[in-house]
Design a protein around this motif. Structure first.
Motif, PDB file in Angstrom:
ATOM      1  N   ILE A 187       0.838  -1.211   0.000  1.00  0.00           N
ATOM      2  CA  ILE A 187       0.000   0.000   0.000  1.00  0.00           C
ATOM      3  C   ILE A 187       0.869   1.256   0.000  1.00  0.00           C
ATOM      4  N   ASP A 188       1.948   1.195   0.783  1.00  0.00           N
ATOM      5  CA  ASP A 188       2.854   2.337   0.872  1.00  0.00           C
ATOM      6  C   ASP A 188       3.446   2.679  -0.507  1.00  0.00           C
ATOM      7  N   LEU A 189       3.826   1.645  -1.265  1.00  0.00           N
ATOM      8  CA  LEU A 189       4.384   1.880  -2.598  1.00  0.00           C
ATOM      9  C   LEU A 189       3.335   2.509  -3.517  1.00  0.00           C
ATOM     10  N   MET A 190       2.111   1.979  -3.441  1.00  0.00           N
ATOM     11  CA  MET A 190       1.049   2.515  -4.304  1.00  0.00           C
ATOM     12  C   MET A 190       0.759   3.975  -3.956  1.00  0.00           C
ATOM     13  N   ASN A 191       0.708   4.277  -2.658  1.00  0.00           N
ATOM     14  CA  ASN A 191       0.421   5.658  -2.249  1.00  0.00           C
ATOM     15  C   ASN A 191       1.557   6.609  -2.617  1.00  0.00           C
ATOM     16  N   LYS A 192       2.806   6.168  -2.365  1.00  0.00           N
ATOM     17  CA  LYS A 192       3.950   7.042  -2.678  1.00  0.00           C
ATOM     18  C   LYS A 192       4.040   7.324  -4.175  1.00  0.00           C
ATOM     19  N   SER A 193       3.589   6.359  -4.988  1.00  0.00           N
ATOM     20  CA  SER A 193       3.709   6.551  -6.440  1.00  0.00           C
ATOM     21  C   SER A 193       2.909   7.764  -6.911  1.00  0.00           C
ATOM     22  N   LYS A 194       1.870   8.126  -6.160  1.00  0.00           N
ATOM     23  CA  LYS A 194       1.001   9.222  -6.611  1.00  0.00           C
ATOM     24  C   LYS A 194       1.772  10.538  -6.707  1.00  0.00           C
ATOM     25  N   ASN A 195       2.507  10.887  -5.634  1.00  0.00           N
ATOM     26  CA  ASN A 195       3.284  12.134  -5.660  1.00  0.00           C
ATOM     27  C   ASN A 195       4.360  12.104  -6.722  1.00  0.00           C
ATOM     28  N   ILE A 196       4.983  10.936  -6.852  1.00  0.00           N
ATOM     29  CA  ILE A 196       6.094  10.810  -7.804  1.00  0.00           C
ATOM     30  C   ILE A 196       5.591  11.003  -9.235  1.00  0.00           C
ATOM     31  N   LEU A 197       4.434  10.442  -9.527  1.00  0.00           N
ATOM     32  CA  LEU A 197       3.946  10.471 -10.914  1.00  0.00           C
ATOM     33  C   LEU A 197       3.209  11.777 -11.249  1.00  0.00           C
ATOM     34  N   GLU A 198       2.479  12.269 -10.264  1.00  0.00           N
ATOM     35  CA  GLU A 198       1.634  13.456 -10.480  1.00  0.00           C
ATOM     36  C   GLU A 198       2.403  14.594 -11.148  1.00  0.00           C
ATOM     37  N   ASN A 199       3.622  14.816 -10.661  1.00  0.00           N
ATOM     38  CA  ASN A 199       4.371  15.997 -11.102  1.00  0.00           C
ATOM     39  C   ASN A 199       5.337  15.703 -12.238  1.00  0.00           C
ATOM     40  N   HIS A 200       5.283  14.494 -12.770  1.00  0.00           N
ATOM     41  CA  HIS A 200       6.202  14.167 -13.858  1.00  0.00           C
ATOM     42  C   HIS A 200       5.789  14.895 -15.136  1.00  0.00           C
ATOM     43  N   GLU A 201       6.795  15.351 -15.863  1.00  0.00           N
ATOM     44  CA  GLU A 201       6.563  16.133 -17.085  1.00  0.00           C
ATOM     45  C   GLU A 201       5.618  15.407 -18.053  1.00  0.00           C
ATOM     46  N   ILE A 202       5.798  14.098 -18.195  1.00  0.00           N
ATOM     47  CA  ILE A 202       4.964  13.325 -19.129  1.00  0.00           C
ATOM     48  C   ILE A 202       3.482  13.437 -18.754  1.00  0.00           C
ATOM     49  N   ASN A 203       3.202  13.388 -17.478  1.00  0.00           N
ATOM     50  CA  ASN A 203       1.799  13.484 -17.045  1.00  0.00           C
ATOM     51  C   ASN A 203       1.246  14.895 -17.209  1.00  0.00           C
ATOM     52  N   LYS A 204       2.098  15.904 -17.007  1.00  0.00           N
ATOM     53  CA  LYS A 204       1.628  17.282 -17.235  1.00  0.00           C
ATOM     54  C   LYS A 204       1.203  17.439 -18.689  1.00  0.00           C
ATOM     55  N   VAL A 205       2.009  16.875 -19.599  1.00  0.00           N
ATOM     56  CA  VAL A 205       1.684  16.948 -21.029  1.00  0.00           C
ATOM     57  C   VAL A 205       0.399  16.172 -21.317  1.00  0.00           C
ATOM     58  N   ARG A 206       0.274  14.985 -20.719  1.00  0.00           N
ATOM     59  CA  ARG A 206      -0.939  14.176 -20.952  1.00  0.00           C
ATOM     60  C   ARG A 206      -2.195  14.935 -20.505  1.00  0.00           C
ATOM     61  N   VAL A 207      -2.103  15.588 -19.355  1.00  0.00           N
ATOM     62  CA  VAL A 207      -3.262  16.356 -18.866  1.00  0.00           C
ATOM     63  C   VAL A 207      -3.569  17.498 -19.832  1.00  0.00           C
ATOM     64  N   ASP A 208      -2.512  18.188 -20.299  1.00  0.00           N
ATOM     65  CA  ASP A 208      -2.705  19.278 -21.280  1.00  0.00           C
ATOM     66  C   ASP A 208      -3.408  18.779 -22.536  1.00  0.00           C
ATOM     67  N   LEU A 209      -3.100  17.561 -22.921  1.00  0.00           N
ATOM     68  CA  LEU A 209      -3.681  16.997 -24.149  1.00  0.00           C
ATOM     69  C   LEU A 209      -5.024  16.291 -23.882  1.00  0.00           C
ATOM     70  N   SER A 210      -5.545  16.452 -22.674  1.00  0.00           N
ATOM     71  CA  SER A 210      -6.781  15.779 -22.240  1.00  0.00           C
ATOM     72  C   SER A 210      -6.677  14.262 -22.314  1.00  0.00           C
ATOM     73  N   GLU A 211      -5.471  13.740 -22.103  1.00  0.00           N
ATOM     74  CA  GLU A 211      -5.309  12.281 -22.003  1.00  0.00           C
ATOM     75  C   GLU A 211      -5.274  11.905 -20.520  1.00  0.00           C
ATOM     76  N   ASN A 212      -5.694  10.690 -20.208  1.00  0.00           N
ATOM     77  CA  ASN A 212      -5.668  10.256 -18.815  1.00  0.00           C
ATOM     78  C   ASN A 212      -4.217  10.153 -18.337  1.00  0.00           C
ATOM     79  N   PRO A 213      -3.869  10.856 -17.247  1.00  0.00           N
ATOM     80  CA  PRO A 213      -2.498  10.746 -16.745  1.00  0.00           C
ATOM     81  C   PRO A 213      -2.265   9.403 -16.056  1.00  0.00           C
TER      82      PRO A 213
END
Ligand SMILES: [Zn+2]
Length: 397
Positions: A187-213
């Motif tokens: 559970i700890d790994l799954m929860n920690k992954s959220k902060n790590i992934l949320e701010n990744h450049e790839i996800n920022k771009v995906r959100v900008d493109l209306s793709e699911n991050p």
């Protein structure tokens, strides 16, 4: 003797009102398959033992003659085998999905079917941040990756209750986290992954493109490497697996079958059917056994696409069965065609009823049926309650 098995995944179905109480198999125009029934035997086989959730991995083990009760411990280790990951006796492999979580709910088990290129960068980033000498993340394809826990068996992590992300779409993630002793490690790994992934450049771009991050990892399908005799040890035959699905290829590799790559085989409606047939023929030049798996019919069942389920069956008949029969016509051969499990249109998911199979070829005479169908097969006295017995019958018949 050459042996070929063709698996239209999830093809079996229930009678459907819109088809005049016929099934997609009955309505599909499949002259090659029907002629094989006329010259061969029709029967039924139960591929999902009692107590197992109907899925392709359990059914494929049964069809390959391996008892799921002895050898099934989650899909993680089979997918790890497909990626060439070496698991030691006490290591565990878990399937690691990149998923999209939104407002505490699981929005998408596939993070918008994220591209392999983006996913590999994210999984490497996760491994940099969460990997230790015991925990390692391995990139696979699209949203499907693997996490290995060295010595994880000693921590009881293979005994936890896990939830498959595709089964909890739209539900609260917090209520479907792993349960059991030491579950907090996962559970700890799954929860920690959220902060790590949320701010990744790839996800920022995906959100900008209306793709699911891909803003969370989801861990499930945990198991240790099963200790299995190879296919050759068990049956004295060498063979190959032809499938687009990593899990099926991984099962093949685990038992020493060669997993062939077919260009354009994509696990979907427009897969390279002819390419699969040609790969099977090439494999049979070298080996005794070919296992040809086609995912498209299962997808049509999940998507409730009745027309496409029928079309895919017709493509399998014309572009796989016909080509294989032509290629083998001067050889001694036997062919076995069976779905792994039903994926009824009405249910949109897998069920565990027996499926109809046919066997035809050298040394086999008709048991009196002329049409391949679930309902006709019910009239056959040939029935295997234990799926693992079918392959022995096919080889020894
Ligand atoms: Zn399926």
């Amino acid at each position: 003797m050459k042996y070929v098995m063709i698996i239209p995944d999830g093809a079996a179905d229930y009678p459907i009102e819109a088809l005049g109480q016929k099934t997609p198999i009955e309505v599909a125009d499949t002259p090659n398959i029907d002629s094989l029934v006329k010259s061969g035997v029709l029967g039924r086989v139960k591929t999902i033992p009692r107590g197992f959730i109907p899925s392709s991995d359990v059914a494929t083990l049964s069809l390959l003659g391996y008892d799921p009760k002895l050898y099934y411990s989650g899909r993680g280790p089979f997918e790890a085998a497909n990626l060439g990951i070496d698991l030691k006796e006490n290591d565990l492999a878990l399937r690691c999905n990149l998923v999209t979580e939104m407002d505490g709910k699981l929005l998408d088990y596939s993070a918008g079917h994220i591209s392999t290129k983006e996913a590999q960068a994210l999984v490497k980033h996760i491994d940099d941040k969460l990997g230790t000498d015991k925990i390692k993340f391995f990139p696979g394809k699209s949203y499907r990756h693997i996490m290995v826990v060295r010595d994880g068996k000693n921590l009881n992590l293979d005994k936890l209750q896990y939830y498959a992300p595709h089964d909890i779409m739209g539900k609260d993630t917090s209520k479907h986290l792993p349960r059991g002793r030491n579950s907090e490690i996962i559970i700890d790994l799954m929860n920690k992954s959220k902060n790590i992934l949320e701010n990744h450049e790839i996800n920022k771009v995906r959100v900008d493109l209306s793709e699911n991050p891909a803003n969370m990892i989801w861990l499930w399908g945990c198991g240790a490497k099963p200790v299995m005799p190879s296919f050759e040890e068990k049956f004295g035959l060498k063979g190959a697996v032809i499938s687009a699905v990593d899990l099926i290829k991984g099962i093949g590799k685990t038992i020493g079958l060669e997993a062939l790559e077919v260009e354009g085989a994509n696990g979907y409606y427009d897969t390279n059917y002819q390419g699969k047939a040609q790969a099977a023929l090439a494999a049979l030049d070298e080996y005794d056994f070919a296992f040809v798996h086609v995912e498209a019919t299962d997808e049509a069942g999940h998507n409730q696409d009745l027309r496409m389920k029928i079309t895919c069956l017709e493509r399998i008949d014309k572009m796989i069965v016909e080509i294989i029969l032509k290629g083998l016509k001067d050889k001694e051969f036997r062919i076995l065609i069976t779905p792994d499990h039903p994926t009824p249109i009405a249910k949109r998911t897998h069920t565990d009823e027996p499926v109809p199979f046919l066997i035809s070829g050298t040394g086999i005479s008709s048991n009196g049926f002329s049409r391949y169908s679930e309902q006709v097969a019910q009239n056959s006295s040939l029935y295997f309650e234990k799926g693992i017995d079918l392959l022995n019958y096919f080889f020894k018949f």
